[in-house]
Design an enzyme around this catalytic site. Structure first.
Site, mmCIF file in Angstrom:
data_model
loop_
_atom_site.group_PDB
_atom_site.id
_atom_site.type_symbol
_atom_site.label_atom_id
_atom_site.label_comp_id
_atom_site.label_asym_id
_atom_site.label_seq_id
_atom_site.Cartn_x
_atom_site.Cartn_y
_atom_site.Cartn_z
ATOM 1 N N GLY A 45 0.843 -1.184 0.000
ATOM 2 C CA GLY A 45 0.000 0.000 0.000
ATOM 3 C C GLY A 45 0.879 1.236 0.000
ATOM 4 O O GLY A 45 2.035 1.183 0.447
ATOM 5 N N GLN A 50 2.886 10.017 1.471
ATOM 6 C CA GLN A 50 4.193 9.352 1.467
ATOM 7 C C GLN A 50 5.042 9.725 0.249
ATOM 8 O O GLN A 50 6.229 9.424 0.210
ATOM 9 C CB GLN A 50 4.021 7.832 1.502
ATOM 10 C CG GLN A 50 3.418 7.325 2.796
ATOM 11 C CD GLN A 50 3.316 5.825 2.808
ATOM 12 O OE1 GLN A 50 2.352 5.255 2.319
ATOM 13 N NE2 GLN A 50 4.322 5.149 3.350
ATOM 14 N N CYS A 98 6.014 0.076 7.465
ATOM 15 C CA CYS A 98 5.606 1.220 6.652
ATOM 16 C C CYS A 98 6.793 1.661 5.803
ATOM 17 O O CYS A 98 7.912 1.771 6.317
ATOM 18 C CB CYS A 98 5.162 2.356 7.567
ATOM 19 S SG CYS A 98 4.610 3.821 6.680
ATOM 20 N N LEU A 99 6.546 1.916 4.528
ATOM 21 C CA LEU A 99 7.643 2.303 3.628
ATOM 22 C C LEU A 99 8.296 3.618 4.053
ATOM 23 O O LEU A 99 9.447 3.864 3.726
ATOM 24 C CB LEU A 99 7.131 2.413 2.184
ATOM 25 C CG LEU A 99 6.626 1.105 1.554
ATOM 26 C CD1 LEU A 99 6.147 1.361 0.130
ATOM 27 C CD2 LEU A 99 7.689 0.019 1.564
ATOM 28 N N HIS A 140 -4.446 0.966 7.510
ATOM 29 C CA HIS A 140 -3.093 1.547 7.623
ATOM 30 C C HIS A 140 -2.940 2.728 6.648
ATOM 31 O O HIS A 140 -2.484 3.806 7.036
ATOM 32 C CB HIS A 140 -2.034 0.467 7.347
ATOM 33 C CG HIS A 140 -0.629 0.969 7.348
ATOM 34 N ND1 HIS A 140 0.299 0.618 8.308
ATOM 35 C CD2 HIS A 140 0.028 1.818 6.506
ATOM 36 C CE1 HIS A 140 1.444 1.231 8.057
ATOM 37 N NE2 HIS A 140 1.313 1.959 6.969
ATOM 38 N N GLU A 141 -3.364 2.516 5.405
ATOM 39 C CA GLU A 141 -3.224 3.586 4.401
ATOM 40 C C GLU A 141 -4.170 4.748 4.713
ATOM 41 O O GLU A 141 -3.819 5.913 4.523
ATOM 42 C CB GLU A 141 -3.491 3.042 2.990
ATOM 43 C CG GLU A 141 -2.525 1.949 2.542
ATOM 44 C CD GLU A 141 -1.063 2.290 2.782
ATOM 45 O OE1 GLU A 141 -0.688 3.474 2.635
ATOM 46 O OE2 GLU A 141 -0.290 1.386 3.137
ATOM 47 N N HIS A 144 -2.775 7.153 6.993
ATOM 48 C CA HIS A 144 -1.829 8.090 6.360
ATOM 49 C C HIS A 144 -2.530 9.361 5.869
ATOM 50 O O HIS A 144 -1.989 10.455 5.990
ATOM 51 C CB HIS A 144 -1.130 7.432 5.168
ATOM 52 C CG HIS A 144 0.085 6.635 5.533
ATOM 53 N ND1 HIS A 144 1.180 7.179 6.149
ATOM 54 C CD2 HIS A 144 0.390 5.320 5.332
ATOM 55 C CE1 HIS A 144 2.107 6.235 6.326
ATOM 56 N NE2 HIS A 144 1.649 5.100 5.849
HETATM 57 NI NI NI Z 1 2.579 3.249 5.848
#
Ligand code: NI
Length: 187
Positions: A45, A50, A98-99, A140-141, A144
């Site tokens: 995701g 991000q 998380c990226l 999760h997304e 963000h």
């Molecule tokens: Ni994340």
């Protein structure tokens, strides 16, 4: 095009993102670039903050997480102007990463079922219910685009344990297999 992923500490990750309309410039290309950036980083995701854009857009691909033969249970979707309508079911723990926060993983409790309203890339309205891994990644997304990071949802002890590591990440002192942008350091 692969975009730089904004790292922990970047103010854009802490902002409540804004809705967009149909006239948002080059939305199709942006979504395509977000998928490419996500796959390049082996993510499931990726949310617009991000990549430095404070807009309510995220992409998800859980098809790649499903066991062989169960790919159909996964989803590959872009969510625009999403609003969670309802959360249901038991809160269950699941290890997240998380990226934007390389090298940190931890258990987060989240409800098993999410009902969410959103627009797809053609601005068609949807009101869907997701469960299991799909509900997990979506929540999760979704966090963000509300300016919330999974590390804020870890248990107090775990949060204490990762405190110093987070400070290092903020300064860009972390290795990632993909291009990132930190507050103090671009690369
Ligand atoms: Ni994340």
């Amino acid at each position: 095009m692969i975009l730089s992923i904004y790292g922990y500490g970047q103010p854009v990750l802490k902002k409540m993102a804004d809705d967009i309309d149909k006239d948002y410039p080059e939305l199709g290309a942006l979504i395509e670039n977000m998928y490419e950036t996500m796959y390049n980083a082996s993510g499931v995701g990726l949310a617009a903050p991000q990549i430095g854009k404070s807009i309510r857009l995220f992409v998800v691909d859980t098809v790649q997480m499903m066991e062989e033969g169960k790919e159909a249970e996964g989803i590959k979707k872009a969510f625009i102007n999403a609003q969670i309508v309802e959360l249901n079911g038991d809160e269950v723990p699941y290890e997240e990463g998380c990226l934007s926060i390389p090298d940190i993983r931890g258990d987060v409790d989240r409800p098993e079922i999410v009902r969410i309203k959103y627009l797809d890339e053609d601005f068609k309205e949807h009101d869907d219910i997701f469960t299991g891994v799909n509900a997990r990644v979506i929540q999760h997304e979704y966090d963000h685009i509300d300016g919330v990071l999974f590390v804020e949802k870890l248990k107090p002890l775990k949060r204490q344990l990762i405190k110093r590591k987070l400070e290092s990440i903020k300064k860009g002192k972390v290795r990632a297999e993909y291009k990132m942008k930190f507050v103090g350091k671009g690369r």
